[in-house]
Design a protein around this motif. Structure first.
Motif, PDB file in Angstrom:
ATOM      1  N   THR A   1      -4.993  -0.771   1.198  1.00 50.03           N
ATOM      2  CA  THR A   1      -5.011  -1.894   2.141  1.00 50.03           C
ATOM      3  C   THR A   1      -6.369  -2.048   2.819  1.00 50.03           C
ATOM      4  OG1 THR A   1      -4.275  -0.552   4.039  1.00 50.03           O
ATOM      5  CG2 THR A   1      -2.564  -1.493   2.616  1.00 50.03           C
TER       6      THR A   1
ATOM      7  N   GLY B   1       0.813  -1.207   0.000  1.00 45.46           N
ATOM      8  CA  GLY B   1       0.000   0.000   0.000  1.00 45.46           C
ATOM      9  C   GLY B   1       0.847   1.258   0.000  1.00 45.46           C
TER      10      GLY B   1
ATOM     11  N   PRO C   1       0.200  -2.736   6.307  1.00 45.40           N
ATOM     12  CA  PRO C   1       0.110  -1.409   5.690  1.00 45.40           C
ATOM     13  C   PRO C   1       1.363  -0.620   6.065  1.00 45.40           C
ATOM     14  CG  PRO C   1      -1.972  -2.001   6.730  1.00 45.40           C
ATOM     15  CD  PRO C   1      -0.960  -3.042   7.158  1.00 45.40           C
TER      16      PRO C   1
END
Length: 351
Positions: A146, A139, A230
């Motif tokens: 995400t 991401g 993430p």
């Protein structure tokens, strides 16, 4: 000629790889320092022969930037590794058992043992109750890209999970059974270069996605334990430029605000409920639903955190949830009369 199994050990000291046979004090005597735990193994060794190994190093193979490099290390001879090869020592292989007088002549080695892989790692073993894993990131820097995933959460930010989520390798994901579970991640001490900010730092993430096979150069492949985070979650533990970092992990209780939430989807004859914001163990293993006109009806996991009932339900809905630790929650009339598809309702919570 007699053949015996001989032990050999390798120590890592900053820019040196030190190897010795049948000894546990070589590193201490050579550097005058307390020796760390060595990496040891054994191999058949004839009298008058020595052992050579190749230490494979790779700085950023998981990002596809570097090609693994090899370095010959022979017994009783400290070897200097160039600094650019130090960040990750990924594997050690016994490549030869040879006569001692030819230790420095690779072309003259008599190959007796080829490629005895040891799966060497520079990470110190996890303490009791923890497991060994690695983290990577996906991401954008703000976590965009995400939000969804294989657990069925439409938007993890809108559902309250934020960026502290994780895509699990298939070994941990277990076909969706791990969805909603919480894991504590802590940077693992590493003898090589470690991109973590601090060994004392730890975070808690919720499993919301699957990291598929082949991702990040194989980090998520079975049977590895891996957490793809993430970017905001990753950078709270490690430097972004590292790309990957070793961690210890353990399953912990989920601390959630408010009650368990039920988002109603599907149609009157195919009720599909997204169950989220589950406290306690977090990962649900069994669901039953009832309305005023039915008894308890078992739901089945459609995928991830989406549970399905093939019985027409009208009026207020009650739920029974069982989590992986065996605890049961009764959430009576969690969904009120007059509910509509697409709505989210809040019930009771695990305490």
């Amino acid at each position: 000629m007699r053949v015996a199994s001989r032990n050999f050990c390798v120590w890592l000291f900053e820019d040196r790889v030190i190897m010795d046979v049948d000894s546990s004090n070589a590193a201490r005597s050579f550097l005058g320092l307390p020796a760390p735990q060595p990496f040891c193994a054994s191999a058949p060794l004839k009298e008058g022969f020595s052992i050579s190994v190749v230490v494979w190093t790779c700085r950023a193979c998981h990002l596809g930037h570097d090609i693994p490099s090899a370095r010959l290390v022979t017994s009783f001879r400290p070897q200097i590794l160039p600094p650019h090869l130090l960040p990750e020592i990924s594997m050690m292989q016994v490549v030869a058992v040879h006569r001692s007088e030819t230790v420095m002549k690779m072309s003259n080695l008599k190959l007796v043992v080829l490629f005895l892989a040891l799966g060497l790692t520079t990470v110190i073993a996890a303490p009791r109750g923890w497991g060994d894993a690695h983290i990577t990131y996906y991401g954008s820097p703000n976590g965009a890209g995400t939000e969804g995933g294989a657990c069925g959460y439409q938007n993890t930010y809108k559902l309250g999970y934020g960026s502290m989520t994780a895509a699990l390798s298939s070994r941990l994901f277990q076909g969706g059974k791990a969805c909603g579970g919480c894991y504590q991640l802590r940077c693992a001490p590493n003898r090589g270069r470690n991109w973590c900010w601090s060994y004392a730092r730890a975070i808690v993430v919720t499993a919301t996605n699957l990291c598929p096979q082949g991702s990040h150069g194989g980090w998520c492949d079975y049977p590895k334990s891996h957490f793809d985070l993430p970017m905001p979650a990753f950078t709270s533990l490690a430097r972004r430029e590292g790309g990957v970092a070793p961690v210890w992990y353990r399953k912990v209780r989920c601390a959630k605000r408010g009650g368990v939430r039920f988002t109603i989807g599907g149609n009157p004859w195919f009720l599909m409920v997204l169950i989220h914001n589950v406290g306690g163990a977090g990962d649900v293993v069994s669901v039953k639903v009832k309305c005023p006109y039915t008894g308890w009806v078992s739901a089945y996991r459609n995928w991830g955190c989406l549970w399905t009932v093939r019985t027409k339900m009208t009026g207020p809905l009650s739920f029974t949830l069982v989590t992986s630790d065996g605890r049961t929650l009764y959430s009576m009339n969690a969904v009120r009369n007059g509910w509509k598809f697409g709505q989210t309702w809040e019930g009771s919570q695990f305490r």
